[in-house]
Every structure is written in structure tokens, then in C-alpha cells.
Motif scaffolding. Structure first.
Motif, short mmCIF file in Angstrom:
data_model
loop_
_atom_site.label_atom_id
_atom_site.label_comp_id
_atom_site.label_asym_id
_atom_site.label_seq_id
_atom_site.Cartn_x
_atom_site.Cartn_y
_atom_site.Cartn_z
N LYS A 202 -30.52 45.32 46.19
CA LYS A 202 -30.68 44.15 45.31
C LYS A 202 -30.44 42.84 46.06
N GLY A 203 -30.23 42.93 47.37
CA GLY A 203 -30.02 41.73 48.18
C GLY A 203 -28.60 41.20 48.17
N VAL A 204 -27.64 42.06 47.81
CA VAL A 204 -26.24 41.66 47.73
C VAL A 204 -25.43 42.40 48.80
N THR A 205 -24.64 41.67 49.58
CA THR A 205 -23.71 42.32 50.51
C THR A 205 -22.57 42.89 49.70
N PRO A 206 -22.38 44.20 49.71
CA PRO A 206 -21.44 44.81 48.75
C PRO A 206 -19.97 44.70 49.10
N LEU A 207 -19.64 44.63 50.38
CA LEU A 207 -18.23 44.70 50.76
C LEU A 207 -17.84 43.42 51.50
N SER A 208 -17.01 42.61 50.88
CA SER A 208 -16.55 41.38 51.51
C SER A 208 -15.42 41.70 52.48
N THR A 209 -15.52 41.21 53.71
CA THR A 209 -14.45 41.39 54.68
C THR A 209 -14.47 40.22 55.65
N ALA A 210 -13.55 40.22 56.59
CA ALA A 210 -13.44 39.14 57.57
C ALA A 210 -12.94 39.72 58.88
N ALA A 211 -13.60 39.39 59.97
CA ALA A 211 -13.21 39.91 61.28
C ALA A 211 -12.46 38.89 62.13
N GLN A 212 -12.39 37.65 61.68
CA GLN A 212 -11.55 36.69 62.40
C GLN A 212 -10.09 37.00 62.19
N GLU A 213 -9.77 37.59 61.05
CA GLU A 213 -8.39 37.92 60.71
C GLU A 213 -8.33 39.38 60.25
N LYS A 263 -26.29 49.21 58.05
CA LYS A 263 -26.89 49.43 56.73
C LYS A 263 -26.77 48.21 55.83
N GLY A 264 -26.06 47.19 56.27
CA GLY A 264 -25.91 45.99 55.48
C GLY A 264 -24.76 46.03 54.49
N TYR A 265 -23.91 47.06 54.56
CA TYR A 265 -22.76 47.12 53.66
C TYR A 265 -21.73 46.05 54.04
N VAL A 266 -21.64 45.77 55.34
CA VAL A 266 -20.76 44.73 55.87
C VAL A 266 -21.63 43.70 56.58
N ASP A 267 -21.43 42.44 56.28
CA ASP A 267 -22.26 41.37 56.84
C ASP A 267 -21.81 41.05 58.27
N LYS A 268 -22.77 40.93 59.19
CA LYS A 268 -22.44 40.53 60.56
C LYS A 268 -21.76 39.16 60.59
N ALA A 281 -14.94 34.93 48.55
CA ALA A 281 -16.24 35.53 48.25
C ALA A 281 -16.11 36.49 47.08
N PHE A 282 -15.00 37.23 47.03
CA PHE A 282 -14.79 38.15 45.90
C PHE A 282 -14.46 37.37 44.64
N ILE A 283 -13.58 36.38 44.75
CA ILE A 283 -13.21 35.57 43.60
C ILE A 283 -14.43 34.91 42.97
N ASN A 284 -15.37 34.49 43.81
CA ASN A 284 -16.57 33.79 43.33
C ASN A 284 -17.69 34.73 42.91
N GLY A 285 -17.43 36.02 42.90
CA GLY A 285 -18.40 36.99 42.41
C GLY A 285 -19.58 37.24 43.33
N LYS A 286 -19.39 37.02 44.64
CA LYS A 286 -20.50 37.20 45.57
C LYS A 286 -20.62 38.64 46.07
#
Length: 442
Positions: A202-213, A263-268, A281-286
Motif C-alpha cells: 500500500k506504499g507504507v513503510t511498516p516498521l519505524s526505526t532509527a539507525a543513528q541511535e 523488502k521495504g519493511y525498514v526504510d533505508k 513517525a509512530f506518533i504521527n501515524g506514519k
């Protein structure tokens, strides 16, 4: 050492946080600080440094503690906030400088509080444990991360910090986004991957994460833990046996994360994101999923207005990242009077009324009265945590083994996620960093 390395799993099975306080017993050792003789500190100022914002459960509780401290002592609290990353990078210098706070929140573990204890940067708090009876308020499992040997290894030695909450990592989900496609909270890895694929389609990245921290590192560690056992945790965290990053369970976890990126589950783009970015990103419903810790829970209760969120075990997990919360520490440069003030402030944060604020705001208190926790959402969080405790599931955090592994892990996973490192190269790089950092303990 026998207690630390082989008794730890059994200790963790004890209810580290069933809200009611468990008797752990104070060490009774003579520390380097003098116990306070009174609590009239009129005209003085206590500087307190934290990285919890005021909307978090801990932030709310500590602000209330500061008000109580000022009312009871006549002193003022200079309450300061900083970023987790900033304090992690500067603590060894800050805590020895003229700008050092009198009292600070600080990360627990061999590579952080343990490392600073060996450098003489943190005060030995044994006398305050005896003075205030903190050992009777903290379950033995929580005291594991407060005590460090002369080599900086947790679980034995003297107390160098005091936690007033617990924490663990789990899967947050956006119930409204799941409902939109007829999905339920996933209970298996196959269900999770299927649902994430639905959102990718559906064009949505499903899992929000961060690799800087830290979020990407904790996600990687969970993928490792899904195929690990307690012996692996003892090997990885406590150096029982050598750890091979090219073999399972580490190899399978690293490969799974690489697969999820492809697979696009985690955004580069997560390589350029901070923990705050991922949480927002999660708080804002993305994104429908966010894998992170209980420290976000109170903030989500406050900040999420447009959808219903839920929490669940990471699918297929027995072991999860988690431990006591961060520690209150007193730098060695803090003078005796301000040390006494700092200890009194710590003790206020352990009072039932402050613990109740923390618990009802979505935190995990260590010394609350059970009847004081009345919020249903708070009870949900505590219930999930107790399930983890019942299965001896706490496995600490991936960066704990060495003082530099937090940065090492972030760098390795950034390379894996952005494609500049292959899975094999990531394994080799992390293996080298791990072996170099843990050589002093072997």
C-alpha cells in the motif's frame, strides 16, 4: 563472579517488578560518601541532569520529586535536560569537569556505568544504600545493574547507581491502521512479515526505526534473541564463552534485518533518523509498527490523539531487551553536602507517592504500592512486563558488552541498512569491534 555469571538468570526469574517491593538487602559496605545528617539545605542549589522529557512517565515523576525536594529542604533544584546521545558521548568528560551536575541520570551496563566506575568518575553509593535502605526496596534482579566489580562488570562489587523504574522493549502497533486492512496484532513472525508486506504493497513503510541511535540496534538484537537461549545471553553479555557473529543466532538476526530492508519493511532512510524521529513517525501515524521500549509508553499516552495504539510481545520472542531503568549516579567531583542533597533527592523518587505518579503515567515503578496503580493502561504495561519476568525473559541491551559498542553497533547497522556493508562485512566488523572491546574482561 559465580553469582554474576551463573546466578544471574535465576535472579532475573525473581519478580523484578511486580510493583510490590522485594527485599534484596543492602550491601552494608562502607562507601566513599558520607551519609546525610539532616535535610535542611536552605540556600543551596542541587543540579540534576536527565534525558527524560517532561511528558514521559519518569519526567513527570521526577518533576514532582523536585517540587517535594524544594518544599522539604529549602533548596532549589536546577533541573536540566540533555539528549541520550549527547550524555553517552560526553559523560566521562562532563562528570569530571566544573560543569558536572550534582546528580545525573545515566545508562546502566558494563560499557557505561561500569566503565565510569573503574575510572573513578562515579561515587560509591554503598553508604547511602545502608542509610536509606534502598537494598530493601530494589529486587535483586534490579540491583544487578547497580553493582560493579573492580573491572566494571555488573552483578557484584559496590553500588554505583540507583534505579527507580524498570524497562523493557516490545512492539507498539497502530490499531486503527491494522483495522483498516482487517489485521490483528501479530503473534508469530510469519504473521508480522505478512502484515508488513500488506503495508508495503500500500506504499507504507511498516516498521519505524532509527539507525543513528538505539532503535535499530535493539531491533537487530531482538531478531538475534528470537533464535537464542539464556546461555547465549550469558556468553554475549557476561563473557562465559566466545561469541561468533558469523554463526546463529547472530547470523540469522543480521540476515533477517538485511532482508527486511530489501523488502521495504525498514526504510533505508532510517540511517539518518534519531530515536526521536522514529518515535514521532509512530506518533504521527506514519507507520503501523514501532519496536522500542517502555520509556515511550507514557509519552504515547499523552501525545497520541488521533488513533488507538496497543502493545504486544515481539512475535516469537522469549528473550527481550530489558533490565532495570537508567541509574541515578553522583559524580565523584560532587562535594559532600551536594552529595547528601543528591541522595535525599534519589530517596524521594523512591517514595510510594512518586512511584505511583510514574506508574500511572505509563512507567514501570520499582517500589510502588500495588493499590496506587489504578490506570488501566498502566496496568496493561505492567501485565506485559510481568509475563516477560515469568519466563525469565530479560536479556539486557545489545550495546552493553563494551564501552564503545553502542557507537560500533550503530555504525555497523547503518552500513547494513544503507547497503554500504554486506551481511558478511557487517558480521566481520561487529565481530572485530566486540572482540576488541571485551578482551579486557577475558
Amino acid at each position: 563472579m559465580k553469582y554474576r555469571k551463573h546466578g544471574l538468570a535465576a535472579v532475573l526469574a525473581v519478580g523484578a517488578l511486580s510493583i510490590a517491593a522485594c527485599s534484596g538487602g543492602g550491601s552494608g559496605q562502607s562507601g566513599s560518601t558520607a551519609a546525610p545528617t539532616g535535610h535542611d539545605f536552605s540556600g543551596q542549589t542541587l543540579s540534576v541532569l536527565v534525558y527524560e522529557n517532561d511528558t514521559s512517565a519518569m519526567g513527570k515523576a521526577w518533576r514532582a520529586a523536585a517540587k517535594t525536594f524544594e518544599q522539604e529542604t529549602g533548596a532549589k533544584v536546577d533541573y536540566q535536560t540533555t539528549a541520550f546521545e549527547d550524555l553517552s558521548n560526553t559523560a566521562s568528560q562532563l562528570f569530571t569537569s566544573s560543569d558536572a551536575p550534582d546528580l545525573s541520570e545515566y545508562n546502566k551496563g558494563n560499557g557505561t556505568a561500569g566503565a565510569l566506575s573503574t575510572l573513578g568518575v562515579l561515587q560509591n553509593l554503598d553508604s547511602y544504600y545502608s542509610q536509606y535502605g534502598w537494598g530493601d526496596k530494589l529486587a535483586p534482579s534490579l540491583q544487578t545493574t547497580t553493582m560493579y566489580s573492580d573491572k566494571g562488570i555488573m552483578g557484584s562489587g559496590s553500588h554505583f547507581g540507583v534505579p527507580n523504574y524498570g524497562e523493557f522493549v516490545f512492539l507498539y502497533y497502530n490499531k486503527d491502521m491494522l483495522d483498516q486492512y482487517g489485521l490483528k496484532p501479530p503473534t508469530t513472525m510469519a504473521e508480522l512479515e505478512s502484515e508488513m508486506q500488506t503495508f508495503v504493497d500500500k506504499g507504507v513503510t511498516p516498521l519505524s526505526t532509527a539507525a543513528q541511535e538505539y532503535p535499530a540496534g535493539q531491533l537487530w538484537y531482538q531478531l538475534v534473541l528470537n533464535n537464542a537461549d539464556r546461555q547465549f545471553v550469558n556468553d554475549y553479555q557476561l563473557y562465559d564463552n566466545p561469541v561468533d557473529f558469523t554463526k546463529d543466532p547472530i547470523a540469522s538476526g543480521t540476515q533477517t534485518l538485511a532482508d527486511w530492508v530489501s523488502k521495504g519493511y525498514v526504510d533505508k532512510a532510517s540511517t539518518g533518523m534519531t530515536a526521536e524521529d522514529a518515535g514521532l513517525a509512530f506518533i504521527n501515524g506514519k507507520s503501523p509498527f514501532f519496536f522500542s521500549g517502555s520509556w515511550w509508553y507514557g509519552r504515547f499516552l499523552t501525545d497520541i490523539k488521533d488513533f488507538t495504539f496497543g502493545i504486544t510481545d515481539f512475535p516469537g520472542s522469549t528473550l527481550v531487551p530489558g533490565s532495570s531503568g537508567n541509574l541515578w549516579v553522583i559524580p565523584t567531583v560532587t562535594d559532600s553536602q551536594h552529595s547528601a542533597m543528591a541522595a535525599y533527592f534519589i530517596d524521594i523518587t523512591m517514595r510510594p507517592e512518586i512511584q505511583a505518579i510514574l506508574g500511572n503515567a505509563g512507567g514501570l515503578p520499582v517500589a510502588a504500592n500495588p493499590g496506587d496503580i489504578t490506570d488501566p493502561k498502566a496496568q496493561d504495561l505492567i501485565s506485559l512486563f510481568n509475563k516477560v519476568l515469568d519466563r525469565d525473559g530479560l536479556a539486557f541491551y545489545p550495546d552493553w558488552p563494551t564501552s564503545t559498542f553502542y557507537d560500533d553497533l550503530n555504525a555497523g547497522l547503518q552500513g547494513l541498512i544503507n547497503g554500504s556493508l554486506t551481511v558478511k562485512q557487517t558480521e566481520q566488523q561487529l565481530q572485530s569491534d566486540y572482540d576488541t572491546g571485551t578482551a579486557q574482561y577475558r
